[in-house]
Motif scaffolding. Structure first.
Motif, PDB file in Angstrom:
ATOM      1  N   MET A 301       0.576  -1.105  -0.280  1.00 11.30           N
ATOM      2  CA  MET A 301       0.235   0.280   0.084  1.00 11.30           C
ATOM      3  C   MET A 301       0.545   1.385  -0.101  1.00 11.30           C
ATOM      4  SD  MET A 301      -1.371   2.741   2.409  1.00 11.30           S
ATOM      5  CE  MET A 301      -1.295   1.751   4.150  1.00 11.30           C
ATOM      6  N   ARG A 305       2.655   4.301  -3.174  1.00  7.23           N
ATOM      7  CA  ARG A 305       2.239   5.557  -3.443  1.00  7.23           C
ATOM      8  C   ARG A 305       3.523   6.367  -4.273  1.00  7.23           C
ATOM      9  NH1 ARG A 305      -0.524   8.365   0.307  1.00  7.23           N
ATOM     10  NH2 ARG A 305       0.379  10.040   0.162  1.00  7.23           N
ATOM     11  N   LEU A 356      -5.176  10.895  -8.345  1.00  7.67           N
ATOM     12  CA  LEU A 356      -5.639  12.197  -7.481  1.00  7.67           C
ATOM     13  C   LEU A 356      -6.914  10.872  -6.951  1.00  7.67           C
ATOM     14  CD1 LEU A 356      -5.587  15.735  -7.691  1.00  7.67           C
ATOM     15  CD2 LEU A 356      -4.355  13.995  -6.150  1.00  7.67           C
ATOM     16  N   VAL A 357      -6.783   9.536  -7.206  1.00  5.56           N
ATOM     17  CA  VAL A 357      -8.245   9.000  -7.088  1.00  5.56           C
ATOM     18  C   VAL A 357      -7.721   7.361  -6.459  1.00  5.56           C
ATOM     19  CG1 VAL A 357     -10.117  10.099  -7.812  1.00  5.56           C
ATOM     20  CG2 VAL A 357      -8.744   8.604  -8.837  1.00  5.56           C
ATOM     21  N   SER A 358      -6.633   7.640  -5.467  1.00  6.98           N
ATOM     22  CA  SER A 358      -6.058   6.403  -5.452  1.00  6.98           C
ATOM     23  C   SER A 358      -6.360   5.307  -3.763  1.00  6.98           C
ATOM     24  CB  SER A 358      -4.569   6.552  -5.561  1.00  6.98           C
ATOM     25  OG  SER A 358      -4.252   7.384  -4.694  1.00  6.98           O
ATOM     26  N   ASN A 359      -7.652   6.351  -3.378  1.00  5.36           N
ATOM     27  CA  ASN A 359      -7.674   5.907  -1.942  1.00  5.36           C
ATOM     28  C   ASN A 359      -8.617   3.930  -2.391  1.00  5.36           C
ATOM     29  OD1 ASN A 359      -6.329   7.549  -0.062  1.00  5.36           O
ATOM     30  ND2 ASN A 359      -8.777   8.465   0.365  1.00  5.36           N
ATOM     31  N   PHE A 362      -5.543   2.096  -2.694  1.00  5.00           N
ATOM     32  CA  PHE A 362      -4.978   1.268  -1.572  1.00  5.00           C
ATOM     33  C   PHE A 362      -5.641   0.429  -1.217  1.00  5.00           C
ATOM     34  CE2 PHE A 362      -2.683   6.334  -1.457  1.00  5.00           C
ATOM     35  CZ  PHE A 362      -2.198   6.021  -2.057  1.00  5.00           C
ATOM     36  N   ALA A 363      -6.633   1.171  -0.796  1.00  2.00           N
ATOM     37  CA  ALA A 363      -7.525   0.099   0.284  1.00  2.00           C
ATOM     38  C   ALA A 363      -7.645  -1.339   0.122  1.00  2.00           C
ATOM     39  CB  ALA A 363      -9.015   0.784   0.582  1.00  2.00           C
ATOM     40  N   LEU A 366      -4.607  -3.051   0.833  1.00  2.00           N
ATOM     41  CA  LEU A 366      -3.998  -4.222   1.493  1.00  2.00           C
ATOM     42  C   LEU A 366      -5.025  -4.953   2.216  1.00  2.00           C
ATOM     43  CD1 LEU A 366      -5.267  -0.547   3.712  1.00  2.00           C
ATOM     44  CD2 LEU A 366      -3.512  -2.046   3.946  1.00  2.00           C
TER      45      LEU A 366
ATOM     46  N   ASP B 548      -9.749  11.094  -4.625  1.00  2.00           N
ATOM     47  CA  ASP B 548      -9.741  10.526  -3.647  1.00  2.00           C
ATOM     48  C   ASP B 548      -8.798  10.209  -2.714  1.00  2.00           C
ATOM     49  OD1 ASP B 548     -10.754   9.328  -1.116  1.00  2.00           O
ATOM     50  OD2 ASP B 548     -11.451   7.552  -2.638  1.00  2.00           O
ATOM     51  N   VAL B 549      -7.817  11.271  -2.313  1.00  2.00           N
ATOM     52  CA  VAL B 549      -6.174  10.611  -2.010  1.00  2.00           C
ATOM     53  C   VAL B 549      -6.052  11.036  -0.204  1.00  2.00           C
ATOM     54  CG1 VAL B 549      -5.653  12.227  -2.888  1.00  2.00           C
ATOM     55  CG2 VAL B 549      -3.898  10.452  -2.841  1.00  2.00           C
ATOM     56  N   LEU B 550      -5.113  10.423   0.327  1.00  2.00           N
ATOM     57  CA  LEU B 550      -4.154  10.446   1.269  1.00  2.00           C
ATOM     58  C   LEU B 550      -3.002  10.983   1.212  1.00  2.00           C
ATOM     59  CD1 LEU B 550      -5.767   8.135   3.496  1.00  2.00           C
ATOM     60  CD2 LEU B 550      -6.232   9.724   3.520  1.00  2.00           C
ATOM     61  N   ARG B 560      -1.970   4.964  11.664  1.00  2.00           N
ATOM     62  CA  ARG B 560      -3.308   5.888  11.002  1.00  2.00           C
ATOM     63  C   ARG B 560      -4.061   6.566   9.811  1.00  2.00           C
ATOM     64  NH1 ARG B 560      -3.939  12.993  12.247  1.00  2.00           N
ATOM     65  NH2 ARG B 560      -5.385  12.442  11.170  1.00  2.00           N
ATOM     66  N   LYS B 561      -2.647   6.382   8.895  1.00  2.00           N
ATOM     67  CA  LYS B 561      -3.062   5.849   7.259  1.00  2.00           C
ATOM     68  C   LYS B 561      -4.000   4.850   7.193  1.00  2.00           C
ATOM     69  CE  LYS B 561      -0.252   7.924   4.857  1.00  2.00           C
ATOM     70  NZ  LYS B 561      -0.198   9.107   4.173  1.00  2.00           N
ATOM     71  N   ARG B 562      -3.102   4.056   7.322  1.00  2.00           N
ATOM     72  CA  ARG B 562      -4.110   2.331   7.526  1.00  2.00           C
ATOM     73  C   ARG B 562      -5.402   2.377   8.092  1.00  2.00           C
ATOM     74  NH1 ARG B 562      -1.320  -1.635   9.623  1.00  2.00           N
ATOM     75  NH2 ARG B 562      -3.254  -2.436  10.902  1.00  2.00           N
ATOM     76  N   LEU B 565      -7.060   4.057   6.012  1.00  2.00           N
ATOM     77  CA  LEU B 565      -8.244   3.545   5.255  1.00  2.00           C
ATOM     78  C   LEU B 565      -9.263   2.692   5.127  1.00  2.00           C
ATOM     79  CD1 LEU B 565      -4.809   3.262   2.642  1.00  2.00           C
ATOM     80  CD2 LEU B 565      -7.005   4.438   2.106  1.00  2.00           C
ATOM     81  N   GLN B 568     -12.422   4.091   5.593  1.00  2.00           N
ATOM     82  CA  GLN B 568     -13.687   4.047   4.398  1.00  2.00           C
ATOM     83  C   GLN B 568     -13.532   2.637   3.795  1.00  2.00           C
ATOM     84  OE1 GLN B 568     -10.575   5.893   2.046  1.00  2.00           O
ATOM     85  NE2 GLN B 568     -12.082   6.949   0.730  1.00  2.00           N
ATOM     86  N   LYS B 569     -12.946   2.108   4.202  1.00  2.00           N
ATOM     87  CA  LYS B 569     -13.759   0.269   3.666  1.00  2.00           C
ATOM     88  C   LYS B 569     -14.934   0.057   4.355  1.00  2.00           C
ATOM     89  CE  LYS B 569     -10.170  -2.896   4.185  1.00  2.00           C
ATOM     90  NZ  LYS B 569      -9.484  -3.516   3.315  1.00  2.00           N
ATOM     91  N   LYS B 572     -17.533   1.121   3.083  1.00  2.00           N
ATOM     92  CA  LYS B 572     -17.803   0.628   1.627  1.00  2.00           C
ATOM     93  C   LYS B 572     -18.665  -0.099   1.531  1.00  2.00           C
ATOM     94  CE  LYS B 572     -14.694   3.449  -1.490  1.00  2.00           C
ATOM     95  NZ  LYS B 572     -14.080   3.342  -2.536  1.00  2.00           N
TER      96      LYS B 572
END
Lengths: 368, 596
Positions: A301, A305, A356-359, A362-363, A366, B548-550, B560-562, B565, B568-569, B572
């Motif tokens: 993850m 970046r 810019l829409v990578s969340n 990332f999720a 994971l 939509d990005v950290l 914290r970042k994980r 996410l 957010q998941k 969803k």
């Protein structure tokens, strides 16, 4: 490769958007704070580091005396003989000649200046304490002092910002000769004054995206490499300390709110300056040890970046064991088939238009 | 038996029934503490919504001024429009009814409907005006309304304050004097009415009963008349207000029995319990199986919760046999249930309780009435869900259920109420003017219009003053069409709806517009379409998300970042995937909220 991060939680004034841990008007605590940092450092005595990063807050508020005392102390406690990169963050209003020269003398070869914008209106609108002239002066002084690498922070999406004003800010920075630019999109973080009362003229997400993409094109045309989501550098000027975070490397963070990653264990110091001053080693919290499979996914993850480097599943399999990367590899392959990732043999990177829409990527990397 | 009085209280919501019941219970020492919360409403939800959902019965010993001991059985009745069958069964268990009217509000539609039911059942009515302690009361209007609407002479009316207890002793005496004692012989074979039931995980179903003839005690073999099933009685008793085990219940008495009845479906309100020794004892007339009027699909938000939902519905039905459900599967929502309710309020309360008491996250789809479809064959189909509609070319015509509503409304709000009725396809059948201030509007409505926000709307256009009761009239043909909703080209069965042809497109456009706001932006364009058959009547597109990005790196705070996410998941996961599109739960009920 191991990094040392030191958090300096002092600010002249809190900026309207900031949710980092820092306190305004406590500069008188700097001497005691340096003592506390050195006390905490001694509990890790003998460790060697290859990068050092003084972040904040406002590290330049240490002043040249505080900075000298801190560095002298650190050299006594740690093995800093292999230090390849040492960065200090400075705010233009406190980046005095004395401070910058002290930093150079003490081995800092990289300075990161909190420019944010070179338009006074934009700086004012979010409560920055400096103006454009001070920022330019700090840049010039940093150059004159002889830092090998100068970085500038820029905020995208400031009130009333448009491509004209952003272009002028970035253009001047390039022209001034900075080798590195961190461009962060302004976000409304819960609990900040900006989020509580956002100005009407704030560019929305779509406008921010537009500004960001234009900034990317411009910087790339000027020879900068977009090497991380928010970071651009001339070749060989990437921030080694931050690269280490994104490569899943080890680092020690000192000071309240500083995070560490040592021997596979993540933890941080609680964000509580007062307690820290009394008991600098007693604030460790959020200890987290992940199993190998989760660790591999976490690193993947993070590596996502890195827009050029990306994820090399073969390297991950070698380090974490094939059994622990099988699920990850399958997810990556599926994502590539859907167009969410670009695959080049064993390497996966984000597609340029999805930075810019990578969340969601990332999720998904994971996993569950 | 001549010293038993069985009675209930008929009142509109918030007219003070539970408070009055508490004063009666205190005055007769059944309860001792003066509690703020009413004792008869045991469910939190009832208190919040001010409604008694399920009836109960309390035995009250009363030493009267004539020097005799009496047993009063207070049978609580539900006060809402959805529960008229349950009310009629509770009434059947009584010889008298207190008709309670709020002095500041006057007589409401539902009160009249229930009073008629009581009069039809041959009950003695004791009219009582409550809340006389308030300052803004309209006693004369109340007298006039009682006279004009129900033919009750003023001299019969008692005045009480449930809050202060004023007039309650006189009311207790009136119960003794005016309400006749129960009839029926203890020597005849057992005949008793089930007017309510509860469920206890140890003892099984607990029918609440009123004995009309004979008696029942532990060890007796009883038969449930409608099913013919036989059980052996484990225990009999009464409520005071907690259950008290008794020796025997005889003719005229009210109480409960347990007989290790495990199947909720065995005990139906309105059924007759007889002695297994006398299987030919006739049933008490009036029993019918509960008739669900409103259906909706219930789906777990998290597919793994399907088992939990199944268990919850099973358990729920034990306490409320009027709920029916069957398995259903939806292309969009996966596995769930089609659940039938007596009405909208019944549905709302049940959904709320399922969520609260069983900690279930549920998606409820648009409620639907039961349509009658006459196919080209011809055959008659009863269809409770738009997704079960046959193909258009197989349909000859569609009929929909019609109800007759009595709306009582202060004169100044008649206009808005009529406008509302217009928008809900109402036809005005008649108007009555019971006093100089209020109008009774009698309307026929398609039930489908009533279940989509009519009550809330009526309350809001009349500033809360209008009240309504209704009866099912039967089926009428309607010019109805099925509207499909397509998300990125995929038909979402759970979003389909039935609408009159003339408003189908308008609603389709409004729904698409609403969905465009509810469905988050994706990384690709999402088209939304409403279609009647193959004809697209509305379309909007959701443009792709651009940011939509950290972006920040908190000094290496990866944990914290994980966690951000992961959060957010989790968010969803609460959405339903249709193809590649994530649809939030609210979307499935958005048609209901179109007019807001």
């Amino acid at each position: 490769m191991r990094g040392l991060y030191i958090h300096i939680p002092f600010c002249v004034r809190k900026c309207a958007y900031c949710d980092f841990y820092s306190l305004a008007g406590r500069q008188h605590l700097v001497p005691a704070y340096v003592d506390a940092l050195l006390t905490e450092a001694r509990s890790y005595a003998g460790l060697s580091f290859q990068t050092l990063y003084l972040g904040g807050g406002t590290p330049s508020l240490l002043g040249d005396r505080g900075l000298r005392r801190l560095l002298n102390g650190l050299h006594q406690v740690f093995d800093l003989s292999g230090l390849a990169e040492a960065t200090i963050e400075v705010n233009p209003d406190s980046a005095t000649t004395a401070l910058l020269e002290t930093a150079r003398q003490k081995g800092f070869n990289r300075v990161s200046i909190g420019v944010q914008s070179l338009r006074d209106g934009e700086l004012n609108s979010v409560g920055r304490v400096h103006n454009a002239a001070q920022a330019l002066a700090a840049l010039a002084q940093a150059k004159a002092t002889g830092f090998a690498s100068i970085s500038a922070d820029v905020i995208i999406g400031l009130p009333e910002q448009n491509w004209g004003t952003l272009h002028s800010t970035i253009g001047k920075l390039v022209h001034m000769g900075v080798q590195h630019i961190s461009a962060y999109c302004l976000s409304l973080e819960p609990g900040t004054p900006l989020a509580a009362d956002p100005p009407a003229n704030l560019p929305d997400d779509d406008a921010q995206a537009e500004l960001f993409h234009r900034a990317c094109s411009f910087l790339e045309s000027e020879g900068f490499v977009h090497y991380e989501i928010s970071n651009f550098a001339r070749p060989d000027h990437e921030c080694q300390h931050n690269l280490n975070y994104w490569r899943g490397g080890a680092y020690l963070g000192l000071g309240p709110a500083a995070a560490s990653h040592l021997n596979g264990r993540r933890f941080k110091d609680r964000d509580d300056l007062e307690t820290y001053l009394r008991n600098p080693t007693g604030l460790v919290e959020d200890v987290e040890i992940l199993n190998a499979e989760a660790k591999a996914a976490e690193e993947a993850m993070l590596r996502l970046r890195l827009l050029r480097e990306g994820i090399d599943v073969r390297a991950l399999a070698t380090r974490f064991g094939r059994a622990n990367t099988q699920g990850l590899t399958r997810r990556l392959r599926e994502m590539a088939m859907r167009g969410c990732l670009v695959r080049d043999s064993t390497r996966y990177v984000l597609p340029a238009d999805r930075v810019l829409v990578s969340n969601s990527a990332f999720a998904e990397v994971l996993g569950d | 038996m001549k010293n038993i009085r069985n009675f209930c209280i008929i009142a509109h919501i918030d007219h003070g029934k539970s408070t009055l019941a508490d004063r009666i219970l205190e005055l007769t020492n059944v309860i001792h503490t003066v509690s703020k919360e009413p004792s008869l409403d045991s469910m939190d939800l009832e208190r919040e919504r001010g409604i008694t959902i399920k009836a109960k019965a309390v035995r009250i010993p009363y030493y009267a001024r004539n020097g005799q001991d009496y047993i009063l059985n207070l049978i609580d009745t539900p006060g809402h429009v959805d529960f008229s069958y349950e009310v009629s069964r509770s009434l059947k268990a009584c010889e008298g009814a207190i008709l309670l009217v709020d002095a500041s509000q006057g007589v409401e539609a539902q009160t009249i409907a229930n009073t008629y039911l009581a009069i039809d059942a041959g009950l003695t009515i004791i009219p009582v005006i409550n809340k006389i302690d308030l300052t803004n009361i309209m006693l004369d209007d109340c007298y006039l309304q009682l006279d004009e609407m129900l033919g009750i002479p003023s001299e019969d009316v008692l005045r009480v304050s449930g809050k202060l207890g004023t007039g309650v002793p006189e009311l207790l005496e009136a119960i003794i004097e005016r309400i006749p004692p129960p009839q029926g012989s203890p020597d005849e074979p057992l005949s008793c009415l089930i007017f309510d039931s509860a469920y206890d995980s140890y003892r099984g179903v607990l029918p609440h009963i009123r004995i009309f003839a004979g008696s029942v005690q532990r060890g007796d073999r009883i038969m449930l008349k409608s099913t013919g099933k036989v059980f052996e009685v484990d225990e009999v008793g009464y409520f005071s207000p907690d259950p008290v085990v008794g020796q025997k219940l005889g003719a005229g008495e009210v109480g409960y029995l347990t007989a290790t009845i495990r199947e909720a479906g065995d005990v139906h309100v309105g059924d007759t319990i007889i002695s297994a020794k006398h299987p030919n004892t006739p049933a008490i007339p009036g029993f019918r199986h509960p008739q669900p009027m409103v259906y909706c699909g219930l789906y777990p938000v998290i597919s793994n919760d399907y088992g939990k939902l199944t268990a919850a519905l099973e358990k729920f039905q034990l306490n409320d046999s009027s709920i029916v459900y069957e398995k259903e599967s939806s292309g969009a929502l996966g596995y769930g249930y089609r659940v039938g309710f007596l009405g909208m309020l019944h549905m709302d309360i049940t959904l709320e309780r399922l969520k609260r008491e069983y900690e279930l996250m549920l998606i409820a789809t648009m409620p639907s009435v039961v349509y009658k479809i006459i196919t080209t064959k011809p055959e008659e189909l009863y269809v409770d869900s738009p997704s079960k509609f046959p193909e258009p070319d197989r349909i000859d015509h569609i009929e929909e259920p019609i109800i007759r509503a009595r709306v009582i409304v202060p004169m100044e709000f008649v206009g808005p109420c009529m406008e509302l009725a217009d928008s809900k396809r109402g036809s005005l059948i008649g108007m009555e003017h019971p006093d100089g201030k209020r109008v009774v509007l009698i309307y026929d409505f398609p039930l489908a219009e009533i279940i989509t926000g009519y009550y809330d709307k009526l309350k809001s256009v009349s500033r809360g003053y209008a009240s309504v009761s209704y009866d099912l009239m039967g089926y009428q043909p309607g010019d109805l069409v099925k509207v499909d909703i397509l998300v990125k080209g995929t038909k979402v069965d759970a979003l389909s709806y039935i609408a009159p042809r003339e408003t189908a497109s308008t609603r389709g456009r409004a729904l698409i517009h609403k969905l465009r706001k509810l469905i988050p932006r994706h990384q690709f364009e999402v088209s939304l379409q409403a279609a009647i058959g193959k004809k697209v009547v509305a379309r909007e597109d959701i443009v792709p998300i651009r940011k939509d990005v950290l972006a920040k790196c908190y000094g290496g705070d990866i944990t914290r970042k994980r966690k951000l996410l992961e959060k957010q998941k989790e968010g969803k996961k609460l959405m339903k995937m249709v193809g590649q599109v994530e649809i939030p739960q609210e979307a499935f009920l958005s048609l209901l909220k179109l007019e807001e």
